[in-house]
Scaffold this active site. Sequence first.
Site, PDB file in Angstrom:
ATOM      1  N   TYR A   1      29.915  35.077 -45.216  1.00  0.00           N
ATOM      2  CA  TYR A   1      28.811  34.121 -45.032  1.00  0.00           C
ATOM      3  C   TYR A   1      27.716  34.317 -46.086  1.00  0.00           C
ATOM      4  CZ  TYR A   1      30.998  33.870 -40.353  1.00  0.00           C
ATOM      5  OH  TYR A   1      31.881  33.773 -39.305  1.00  0.00           O
TER       6      TYR A   1
ATOM      7  N   ARG B   1      17.421  23.679 -29.089  1.00  0.00           N
ATOM      8  CA  ARG B   1      18.840  23.875 -28.806  1.00  0.00           C
ATOM      9  C   ARG B   1      19.123  25.359 -28.495  1.00  0.00           C
ATOM     10  NH1 ARG B   1      21.625  18.874 -30.156  1.00  0.00           N
ATOM     11  NH2 ARG B   1      21.826  19.282 -32.364  1.00  0.00           N
TER      12      ARG B   1
ATOM     13  N   HIS C   1      38.136  39.986 -40.607  1.00  0.00           N
ATOM     14  CA  HIS C   1      37.772  38.564 -40.428  1.00  0.00           C
ATOM     15  C   HIS C   1      38.967  37.658 -40.133  1.00  0.00           C
ATOM     16  CE1 HIS C   1      34.411  35.583 -41.685  1.00  0.00           C
ATOM     17  NE2 HIS C   1      35.171  35.044 -40.781  1.00  0.00           N
TER      18      HIS C   1
HETATM   19  N1  NAP Z   1      35.498  34.557 -36.992  1.00  0.00           N
HETATM   20  C1  NAP Z   1      35.587  33.391 -37.593  1.00  0.00           C
HETATM   21  O1  NAP Z   1      36.540  33.111 -38.345  1.00  0.00           O
HETATM   22  C2  NAP Z   1      34.520  32.366 -37.345  1.00  0.00           C
HETATM   23  C3  NAP Z   1      34.739  31.020 -37.680  1.00  0.00           C
HETATM   24  C4  NAP Z   1      33.734  30.093 -37.410  1.00  0.00           C
HETATM   25  C5  NAP Z   1      32.532  30.501 -36.831  1.00  0.00           C
HETATM   26  N2  NAP Z   1      32.339  31.821 -36.550  1.00  0.00           N
HETATM   27  C6  NAP Z   1      31.045  32.284 -35.990  1.00  0.00           C
HETATM   28  O2  NAP Z   1      30.658  31.425 -34.946  1.00  0.00           O
HETATM   29  C7  NAP Z   1      29.332  30.953 -35.185  1.00  0.00           C
HETATM   30  C8  NAP Z   1      29.142  29.626 -34.525  1.00  0.00           C
HETATM   31  O3  NAP Z   1      30.009  28.652 -35.076  1.00  0.00           O
HETATM   32  P1  NAP Z   1      29.634  27.125 -34.977  1.00  0.00           P
HETATM   33  O4  NAP Z   1      28.375  26.873 -35.761  1.00  0.00           O
HETATM   34  O5  NAP Z   1      30.825  26.324 -35.310  1.00  0.00           O
HETATM   35  O6  NAP Z   1      29.265  27.033 -33.393  1.00  0.00           O
HETATM   36  P2  NAP Z   1      29.017  25.807 -32.446  1.00  0.00           P
HETATM   37  O7  NAP Z   1      28.155  26.329 -31.345  1.00  0.00           O
HETATM   38  O8  NAP Z   1      30.297  25.147 -32.078  1.00  0.00           O
HETATM   39  O9  NAP Z   1      28.233  24.751 -33.323  1.00  0.00           O
HETATM   40  C9  NAP Z   1      26.866  24.890 -33.562  1.00  0.00           C
HETATM   41  C10 NAP Z   1      26.373  23.560 -34.107  1.00  0.00           C
HETATM   42  O10 NAP Z   1      26.506  22.584 -33.073  1.00  0.00           O
HETATM   43  C11 NAP Z   1      25.446  21.677 -33.185  1.00  0.00           C
HETATM   44  N3  NAP Z   1      25.243  21.075 -31.858  1.00  0.00           N
HETATM   45  C12 NAP Z   1      25.043  21.698 -30.680  1.00  0.00           C
HETATM   46  N4  NAP Z   1      24.915  20.801 -29.691  1.00  0.00           N
HETATM   47  C13 NAP Z   1      25.021  19.583 -30.251  1.00  0.00           C
HETATM   48  C14 NAP Z   1      24.968  18.252 -29.743  1.00  0.00           C
HETATM   49  N5  NAP Z   1      24.761  17.999 -28.454  1.00  0.00           N
HETATM   50  N6  NAP Z   1      25.139  17.236 -30.615  1.00  0.00           N
HETATM   51  C15 NAP Z   1      25.343  17.472 -31.926  1.00  0.00           C
HETATM   52  N7  NAP Z   1      25.395  18.721 -32.477  1.00  0.00           N
HETATM   53  C16 NAP Z   1      25.242  19.754 -31.639  1.00  0.00           C
HETATM   54  C17 NAP Z   1      24.272  22.506 -33.666  1.00  0.00           C
HETATM   55  O11 NAP Z   1      23.479  21.673 -34.482  1.00  0.00           O
HETATM   56  P3  NAP Z   1      21.892  21.886 -34.680  1.00  0.00           P
HETATM   57  O12 NAP Z   1      21.755  22.784 -35.840  1.00  0.00           O
HETATM   58  O13 NAP Z   1      21.439  20.504 -34.957  1.00  0.00           O
HETATM   59  O14 NAP Z   1      21.357  22.443 -33.411  1.00  0.00           O
HETATM   60  C18 NAP Z   1      24.917  23.616 -34.486  1.00  0.00           C
HETATM   61  O15 NAP Z   1      24.827  23.424 -35.869  1.00  0.00           O
HETATM   62  C19 NAP Z   1      29.211  30.968 -36.714  1.00  0.00           C
HETATM   63  O16 NAP Z   1      27.887  30.977 -37.149  1.00  0.00           O
HETATM   64  C20 NAP Z   1      29.928  32.248 -37.029  1.00  0.00           C
HETATM   65  O17 NAP Z   1      29.058  33.342 -36.817  1.00  0.00           O
HETATM   66  C21 NAP Z   1      33.319  32.739 -36.760  1.00  0.00           C
END
Ligand code: NAP
Length: 278
Positions: free
Chosen positions: A51, A246, A104
């Site tokens: 990241y 949020r 990872h």
């Molecule tokens: N191990 C791996 O390979 C891996 C892969 C992917 C992710 N991850 C980890 O998981 C974390 C979270 O992943 P993610 O960001 O995909 O999580 P997520 O919780 O699925 O998505 C978060 C996003 O959803 C948006 N959101 C929430 N509610 C919403 C709604 N009602 N309408 C529209 N948009 C909405 C938020 O936008 P706003 O910014 O507008 O609030 C935020 O940017 C990452 O940061 C990382 O640390 C790990």
Amino acid sequence: MMWGKIALNDGNSIPSIAFGTWRRGNGEKAVEIIKNALSAGFTHIDTAQAYKNETEAGEAIRSSGLKREVFITTKFSSGVDIETSIKNSCEFLGVDFVDLYLIHGLKHAKPDIPTIWKKMEAIKESGLAKYALSSHSRSIGVSNFAVEHLKTLLETAKIRPAVNQIMVHPQVMHIQAPVIEFCQQEGIVVAGYCPCFPLLDNPDGVVVTTAQQIAQRLGVKPEQVLFAWSKSKGVVVVTSSTKRERMEGYLSAGDIELSPEDIRAIDAAGLADPTELP
Ligand SMILES: NC(=O)c1ccc[n+]([C@@H]2O[C@H](COP(=O)([O-])OP(=O)(O)OC[C@H]3O[C@@H](n4cnc5c(N)ncnc54)[C@H](OP(=O)(O)O)[C@@H]3O)[C@@H](O)[C@H]2O)c1
């Protein structure tokens, strides 16, 4: 806020919701977002070498004044060897150790799973030594491992992985339910990332419609329903946001108790509209 902690198989425990730094960028803007998440009440930061913002995460944790009260997960995803890699991560984060260090993904399990896992075990063991000087991790685990990869690892492991971090949302349960079940049988905690995937990728789909109906009845937001659904599966929820409102909503979703019917309705919606893993 009823998120609490989950016991790990090595005696440590992990806060059951994490704020992830993927896509949160760099510099002051990233520091501010992570600081905002910490002041909202997150006590677990999920980052990774890939990241490229471990420095920002470390700065946010230090300036929040919380330091070691924050559980730090980071991941081995760089090209350098694993010993240098954990040292770099600790340096970037400004800490002597991290709480959880994950491989990872499979593409980082080089040259093979048993060899890389042995190195991970050494990283944990260096922290158990009486005069631990080197950078280390209190707990070790993997990410994006399927059942077959976990079986390969367990065949030669001296220390079992504490966590397997995988994608968890209703539309991937046709793939992930067996992984979650296997992990639970083997005492491996599952951390589930991308809980909001249906809202972002398939906003008109049946999962979102179902979550919206439940949300309306309970007087909450659809994303909070998805979080409560993830919690009902016993997984650590790994999420993110750029918005304070949020972040607060995510944290208060820990108090939402879905009924068995609600959970079944979301399960069924996910199975009716499956998607593949990225
Ligand atoms: N191990 C791996 O390979 C891996 C892969 C992917 C992710 N991850 C980890 O998981 C974390 C979270 O992943 P993610 O960001 O995909 O999580 P997520 O919780 O699925 O998505 C978060 C996003 O959803 C948006 N959101 C929430 N509610 C919403 C709604 N009602 N309408 C529209 N948009 C909405 C938020 O936008 P706003 O910014 O507008 O609030 C935020 O940017 C990452 O940061 C990382 O640390 C790990």
